[in-house]
Structure formats: structure tokens, C-alpha cells
Design a protein around this motif. Structure first.
Motif, mmCIF file in Angstrom:
data_model
loop_
_atom_site.group_PDB
_atom_site.id
_atom_site.type_symbol
_atom_site.label_atom_id
_atom_site.label_comp_id
_atom_site.label_asym_id
_atom_site.label_seq_id
_atom_site.Cartn_x
_atom_site.Cartn_y
_atom_site.Cartn_z
ATOM 1 N N TYR A 39 0.828 -1.203 0.000
ATOM 2 C CA TYR A 39 0.000 0.000 0.000
ATOM 3 C C TYR A 39 0.864 1.255 0.000
ATOM 4 O O TYR A 39 0.545 2.241 -0.679
ATOM 5 N N GLY A 42 2.039 1.752 -3.443
ATOM 6 C CA GLY A 42 0.971 2.326 -4.268
ATOM 7 C C GLY A 42 0.823 3.819 -4.041
ATOM 8 O O GLY A 42 0.682 4.598 -4.997
ATOM 9 N N ALA A 105 2.189 -0.156 -10.096
ATOM 10 C CA ALA A 105 0.741 0.026 -9.953
ATOM 11 C C ALA A 105 -0.001 -1.292 -10.204
ATOM 12 O O ALA A 105 -0.938 -1.638 -9.472
ATOM 13 N N ALA A 109 -2.232 -3.209 -7.500
ATOM 14 C CA ALA A 109 -3.638 -3.486 -7.820
ATOM 15 C C ALA A 109 -3.945 -4.982 -7.732
ATOM 16 O O ALA A 109 -4.980 -5.382 -7.181
ATOM 17 N N SER A 110 -3.038 -5.805 -8.259
ATOM 18 C CA SER A 110 -3.280 -7.255 -8.214
ATOM 19 C C SER A 110 -3.174 -7.778 -6.785
ATOM 20 O O SER A 110 -3.918 -8.681 -6.394
ATOM 21 N N TYR A 112 -3.931 -5.967 -4.065
ATOM 22 C CA TYR A 112 -5.163 -5.528 -3.411
ATOM 23 C C TYR A 112 -6.333 -6.421 -3.827
ATOM 24 O O TYR A 112 -7.171 -6.786 -2.993
ATOM 25 N N ALA A 113 -6.387 -6.775 -5.102
ATOM 26 C CA ALA A 113 -7.485 -7.616 -5.599
ATOM 27 C C ALA A 113 -7.565 -8.935 -4.835
ATOM 28 O O ALA A 113 -8.657 -9.496 -4.663
ATOM 29 N N HIS A 129 -0.474 -12.160 -9.573
ATOM 30 C CA HIS A 129 0.241 -11.203 -8.720
ATOM 31 C C HIS A 129 1.732 -11.562 -8.646
ATOM 32 O O HIS A 129 2.606 -10.694 -8.754
#
Length: 176
Positions: A39, A42, A105, A109-110, A112-113, A129
Motif C-alpha cells: 500500500y 501504491g 501500480a 492493484a493485483s 489488493y485484488a 500477482h
């Protein structure tokens, strides 16, 4: 010497380096730390993108993002040993910055998914990921090789420049 890298660019760069290392070392060992470092990566990436449009001088994307044909021509000049010295990012370095920002990014994102209800426990999403993260590690290695090559060819310590912010002033043949 002239100031090239402003304090925010340097802080974002080195904090992202630490975040990447923490993510890499904590993967599959310390899940909470891994997630938080991701995070942070990110947030740093988002901040760098904002600064790339709103910052000044050499931090701006407009200063170092070049057309693919310019990047390819520069890579050809590297092979021939005739590449120009750039005060800011050279065309290959600019392309690498864009690639690194995109892949960081995508990694975030992957990752977090994987925390969402839809993909929680999905081995396919976990493999994706992992593949993206390994691609990022490969880009980091290529980036380090490029920094080493440019440092040797142009006789300047680019790591030091990213720490202190200063580089040698442009000579007549350099690209400012």
C-alpha cells in the motif's frame, strides 16, 4: 554542479526502494507487513505520478518521456557506445521510469485484488500477482544495470546524484 533531483523525487525514489525490498522479503513470510508495504508503494507511485505532472524541472514527465522511436534510437546509440549524456533522465531511463510506475501500480492493484471477496483465495489471481511482481523485480534489475552503465560511460555517480540531488553541469555535447 547543478540541482537536478528535487527533495520530493529523491524521497519518493528511496522510500519506494525500501518499500519494494520490504515487499519482496516479506512475501509469503509476513503477510500484514507485505500488504502494508504494498500500500505504501501504491501511495508513493500515485504521488510520483502527480509530481510528474505538477512538479518542476527534471521531475516532469514532459521533460523525460520520449517517443518510442527516440528511445530505440538511444538504445542503438548505447550499443554503438555513442549515447549522449543527459542531465536528467535519458530516453531509456525515462521509458524505464514509466514502465516501473505502471508495473508497480499493477503489482499493487493485483495484490489488493487478492483481498477482495471476489478473488480471496484464488490461486489464479495469486499466480498473476506473483508473475507481475517477478516482472517488476526484473525491471528493477534492468534499471540498476542501466544506472551502472550510464554511471560508467558518463563518469558520474548516478546513485550519489539521486541521494544528494546534484549532477555535473551540462557540457556542450550534453542534453540539458
Amino acid at each position: 554542479m547543478i540541482r537536478v533531483w528535487d527533495p520530493l523525487v529523491r524521497a519518493l525514489h528511496w522510500t519506494l526502494v525500501v518499500s519494494f525490498i520490504v515487499c519482496w522479503l516479506s512475501a509469503q513470510v509476513w503477510e500484514d507487513l507485505h500488504a502494508w508495504a504494498g500500500y505504501v508503494a501504491g501511495a508513493l507511485t500515485l504521488a510520483r505520478v502527480v509530481w510528474g505532472f505538477g512538479g518542476g524541472g527534471y521531475a516532469r514527465f514532459a521533460q523525460f518521456v520520449r517517443a518510442p522511436r527516440v528511445v530505440l534510437a538511444y538504445l542503438g546509440a548505447i550499443v554503438r557506445g555513442s549515447e549522449a549524456r543527459f542531465v536528467g533522465h535519458n530516453p531509456a531511463g525515462g521509458a524505464m521510469i514509466v514502465a516501473l510506475l505502471i508495473v508497480v501500480a499493477a503489482t499493487v492493484a493485483s495484490g489488493y485484488a487478492l483481498t477482495t471477496d471476489a478473488l480471496w483465495g484464488s490461486s489464479g489471481a495469486q499466480h498473476l500477482h506473483s508473475w507481475i511482481a517477478h516482472g517488476l523485480a526484473l525491471l528493477v534489475l534492468v534499471h540498476l544495470a542501466g544506472v551502472a552503465l550510464a554511471s560508467l560511460r558518463h563518469r558520474e555517480n548516478l546513485v550519489r546524484a539521486m541521494i544528494v540531488g546534484d549532477k555535473r553541469a551540462p557540457a556542450p555535447d550534453d542534453v540539458a
